[in-house]
Scaffold this motif. Structure first.
Motif, PDB file in Angstrom:
ATOM      1  N   VAL A   2       0.984  -1.116   0.138  1.00 40.72           N
ATOM      2  CA  VAL A   2      -0.057  -0.074   0.064  1.00 40.72           C
ATOM      3  C   VAL A   2       0.896   1.269   0.007  1.00 40.72           C
ATOM      4  O   VAL A   2       1.831   1.367   0.863  1.00 40.72           O
ATOM      5  N   LEU A   3       0.676   2.120  -0.807  1.00 42.81           N
ATOM      6  CA  LEU A   3       1.297   3.441  -0.971  1.00 42.81           C
ATOM      7  C   LEU A   3       0.678   4.547  -0.278  1.00 42.81           C
ATOM      8  O   LEU A   3      -0.585   4.718  -0.968  1.00 42.81           O
ATOM      9  N   GLY A  35      -4.876  -4.870 -13.146  1.00 46.39           N
ATOM     10  CA  GLY A  35      -3.591  -4.946 -12.475  1.00 46.39           C
ATOM     11  C   GLY A  35      -3.715  -4.086 -11.190  1.00 46.39           C
ATOM     12  O   GLY A  35      -4.516  -4.316 -10.480  1.00 46.39           O
ATOM     13  N   PHE A  36      -2.728  -3.260 -11.006  1.00 44.00           N
ATOM     14  CA  PHE A  36      -2.748  -2.249  -9.757  1.00 44.00           C
ATOM     15  C   PHE A  36      -3.889  -1.461  -9.679  1.00 44.00           C
ATOM     16  O   PHE A  36      -4.366  -0.855 -10.632  1.00 44.00           O
ATOM     17  N   ARG A  37      -4.039  -0.884  -8.457  1.00 43.48           N
ATOM     18  CA  ARG A  37      -4.887   0.278  -8.150  1.00 43.48           C
ATOM     19  C   ARG A  37      -4.226   1.541  -7.720  1.00 43.48           C
ATOM     20  O   ARG A  37      -3.271   1.296  -7.110  1.00 43.48           O
ATOM     21  N   TYR A  38      -4.781   2.601  -8.238  1.00 42.96           N
ATOM     22  CA  TYR A  38      -3.987   3.659  -8.093  1.00 42.96           C
ATOM     23  C   TYR A  38      -4.727   4.971  -8.478  1.00 42.96           C
ATOM     24  O   TYR A  38      -5.602   4.810  -9.152  1.00 42.96           O
ATOM     25  N   ALA A  39      -4.380   6.208  -7.839  1.00 42.45           N
ATOM     26  CA  ALA A  39      -5.196   7.293  -7.989  1.00 42.45           C
ATOM     27  C   ALA A  39      -4.835   8.108  -9.218  1.00 42.45           C
ATOM     28  O   ALA A  39      -5.650   8.883  -9.990  1.00 42.45           O
ATOM     29  N   ASP A  40      -3.396   8.296  -9.821  1.00 43.30           N
ATOM     30  CA  ASP A  40      -3.007   8.732 -11.056  1.00 43.30           C
ATOM     31  C   ASP A  40      -1.775   8.131 -11.502  1.00 43.30           C
ATOM     32  O   ASP A  40      -0.979   7.276 -10.807  1.00 43.30           O
ATOM     33  N   GLU A  41      -1.180   8.536 -12.494  1.00 43.55           N
ATOM     34  CA  GLU A  41      -0.054   8.155 -13.237  1.00 43.55           C
ATOM     35  C   GLU A  41       1.033   8.300 -12.296  1.00 43.55           C
ATOM     36  O   GLU A  41       1.739   7.153 -12.005  1.00 43.55           O
ATOM     37  N   ALA A  42       1.315   9.429 -11.545  1.00 47.59           N
ATOM     38  CA  ALA A  42       2.362   9.535 -10.742  1.00 47.59           C
ATOM     39  C   ALA A  42       2.392   8.405  -9.511  1.00 47.59           C
ATOM     40  O   ALA A  42       3.292   7.759  -9.062  1.00 47.59           O
ATOM     41  N   SER A  43       1.190   8.250  -9.042  1.00 48.41           N
ATOM     42  CA  SER A  43       1.099   7.065  -8.209  1.00 48.41           C
ATOM     43  C   SER A  43       1.358   5.754  -8.404  1.00 48.41           C
ATOM     44  O   SER A  43       2.336   4.988  -7.780  1.00 48.41           O
ATOM     45  N   LEU A  44       0.724   5.257  -9.747  1.00 49.16           N
ATOM     46  CA  LEU A  44       1.162   4.148 -10.359  1.00 49.16           C
ATOM     47  C   LEU A  44       2.781   3.974 -10.416  1.00 49.16           C
ATOM     48  O   LEU A  44       3.356   2.756 -10.349  1.00 49.16           O
ATOM     49  N   ARG A  45       3.475   4.984 -11.121  1.00 43.52           N
ATOM     50  CA  ARG A  45       4.918   4.956 -11.085  1.00 43.52           C
ATOM     51  C   ARG A  45       5.825   4.713  -9.955  1.00 43.52           C
ATOM     52  O   ARG A  45       6.555   3.933  -9.794  1.00 43.52           O
ATOM     53  N   TRP A  46       5.255   5.350  -8.926  1.00 45.05           N
ATOM     54  CA  TRP A  46       5.824   5.064  -7.465  1.00 45.05           C
ATOM     55  C   TRP A  46       5.484   3.656  -7.012  1.00 45.05           C
ATOM     56  O   TRP A  46       6.566   2.862  -6.499  1.00 45.05           O
ATOM     57  N   LEU A  47       4.424   3.245  -7.192  1.00 45.91           N
ATOM     58  CA  LEU A  47       4.086   2.075  -6.707  1.00 45.91           C
ATOM     59  C   LEU A  47       4.856   0.842  -7.576  1.00 45.91           C
ATOM     60  O   LEU A  47       5.462  -0.096  -6.906  1.00 45.91           O
ATOM     61  N   VAL A  48       4.857   0.917  -8.969  1.00 46.01           N
ATOM     62  CA  VAL A  48       5.690   0.030  -9.808  1.00 46.01           C
ATOM     63  C   VAL A  48       7.137  -0.125  -9.256  1.00 46.01           C
ATOM     64  O   VAL A  48       7.843  -0.981  -9.040  1.00 46.01           O
ATOM     65  N   ASP A  49       7.735   1.180  -8.994  1.00 46.96           N
ATOM     66  CA  ASP A  49       9.127   1.287  -8.545  1.00 46.96           C
ATOM     67  C   ASP A  49       9.347   0.712  -7.378  1.00 46.96           C
ATOM     68  O   ASP A  49      10.537  -0.238  -6.854  1.00 46.96           O
ATOM     69  N   ALA A  50       8.473   0.907  -6.435  1.00 45.81           N
ATOM     70  CA  ALA A  50       8.328   0.228  -5.025  1.00 45.81           C
ATOM     71  C   ALA A  50       8.485  -1.214  -4.992  1.00 45.81           C
ATOM     72  O   ALA A  50       8.926  -1.965  -4.345  1.00 45.81           O
TER      73      ALA A  50
END
Length: 321
Positions: A2-3, A35-50
């Motif tokens: 969870v981010l 796939g993953f759940r995210y609020a926006d593109e930046a959140s998805l990028r942070w989550l993928v990197d994590a």
């Protein structure tokens, strides 16, 4: 995983850690190809990197081609020294649920509507359905049920496990009875109060004994097929299809508008529409865990184990744990 940003959840990766030496991470929510759940593109990028920062082998079995998660993973892996293996396959379609499904013994007479609204010819007739129902009734009292998943539904869940093991999945070792991790994940999934509210267990029974079972989910006005199986001793009756038609009739009665036929595209699913292209992605980091997972997958040790279990099952005539 969870981010959070300022205590607000902005992205979620529902991952399960495999209980093996390599600790492979696998996406839990395979019923949802986005796939993953995210609020926006930046959140998805942070989550993928994590997720990639964990440096664990990663398996995502049902990513919709062109989805944001699939594209972001491809972009973030582009300049990393990780080994990637991608298998492209076709998933079952989604179909409209309309009045043609109201009568389970007559619904196949009408043409089918695929996900894009185009009609598809039906391979069987109402006579075909009724003939198999009559054959089933010669063996005993035939009943169809679609029931909510109760808080203590362990007995019903074990019935589903046994029925699935008695199908072709038991022979090739892909049934839940051969995969403790898969079995426990689904058990925990349906035990969650919010999930359980939409989960349904459907069964076709002859004299009280289940010959086919479906685990389905009601969500967003749709019916999602999660797990199914039938006892191959009754294959001549087509119990899986008979049960599915009764489930569709129940769904129409409940006001549901579409059905998502999850899992791989199979011949019988083509009569409900065209499939969707999915990516099966395996990622191996340059680490000890990645090396172990890559070696295991190349040697396909799991397939060897499933084959041995299937042979024991064939010899004994009953599922083995």
């Amino acid at each position: 995983m969870v981010l959070r940003v300022d205590d607000d959840v902005v992205a979620i990766a529902p991952l399960q850690r495999r209980l093996t030496l390599d600790g492979t991470l696998r996406l839990i929510s395979e019923y949802d190809a986005s796939g993953f759940r995210y609020a926006d593109e930046a959140s998805l990028r942070w989550l993928v990197d994590a997720v990639l920062g964990l440096r664990r082998p990663l398996v995502l079995t049902s990513l919709l081609a062109g989805s944001a998660t699939q594209l972001m993973l491809r972009a973030r892996l582009r300049h990393r020294p990780w080994v990637r293996w991608v298998h492209v396959w076709t998933m079952g379609p989604d179909a409209v649920i309309d009045a043609t499904y109201a009568d389970p013994t007559n619904s196949l007479v009408s043409s089918r509507r695929s996900g894009d609204g185009a009609a598809a010819a039906s391979p069987v007739s109402s006579r075909w359905v009724r003939r198999r129902l009559r054959k089933a009734e010669q063996l005993g009292r035939v009943t169809f049920h679609v029931d909510p998943v109760e808080e203590d539904a362990s007995d019903r869940f074990e019935e589903l496990v046994r029925v699935e093991a008695a199908s072709w999945k038991g022979r090739n070792g892909s049934a839940m009875i051969d995969d403790a991790s898969q079995r426990e994940t689904i058990r925990r999934f349906v035990s969650d109060p919010e999930v359980r509210a939409g989960a349904r267990l459907a069964a076709m029974r002859i004299d009280g004994e289940p010959v086919a079972m479906n685990l389905v989910m009601v969500r967003d006005g749709r019916l999602w097929t999660l797990k199914d199986g039938f006892d191959e001793r009754f294959a001549s009756l087509s119990p899986g299809l008979l049960l599915f038609l009764h489930v569709l009739a129940w769904a129409h009665e409940q006001g549901l508008t579409r059905v998502e036929l999850l899992g791989r595209m199979e011949a019988w699913k083509r009569d409900w529409g065209t499939g969707r292209t999915l990516h099966h992605l395996r990622v191996y980091p340059p680490s000890r865990h990645g090396t172990v997972a890559f070696t295991r997958d190349v040697l396909d040790i799991d397939k060897v184990r499933r084959t041995l279990r299937a042979r024991r099952y064939a010899r004994s005539g009953s599922p083995t744990t």
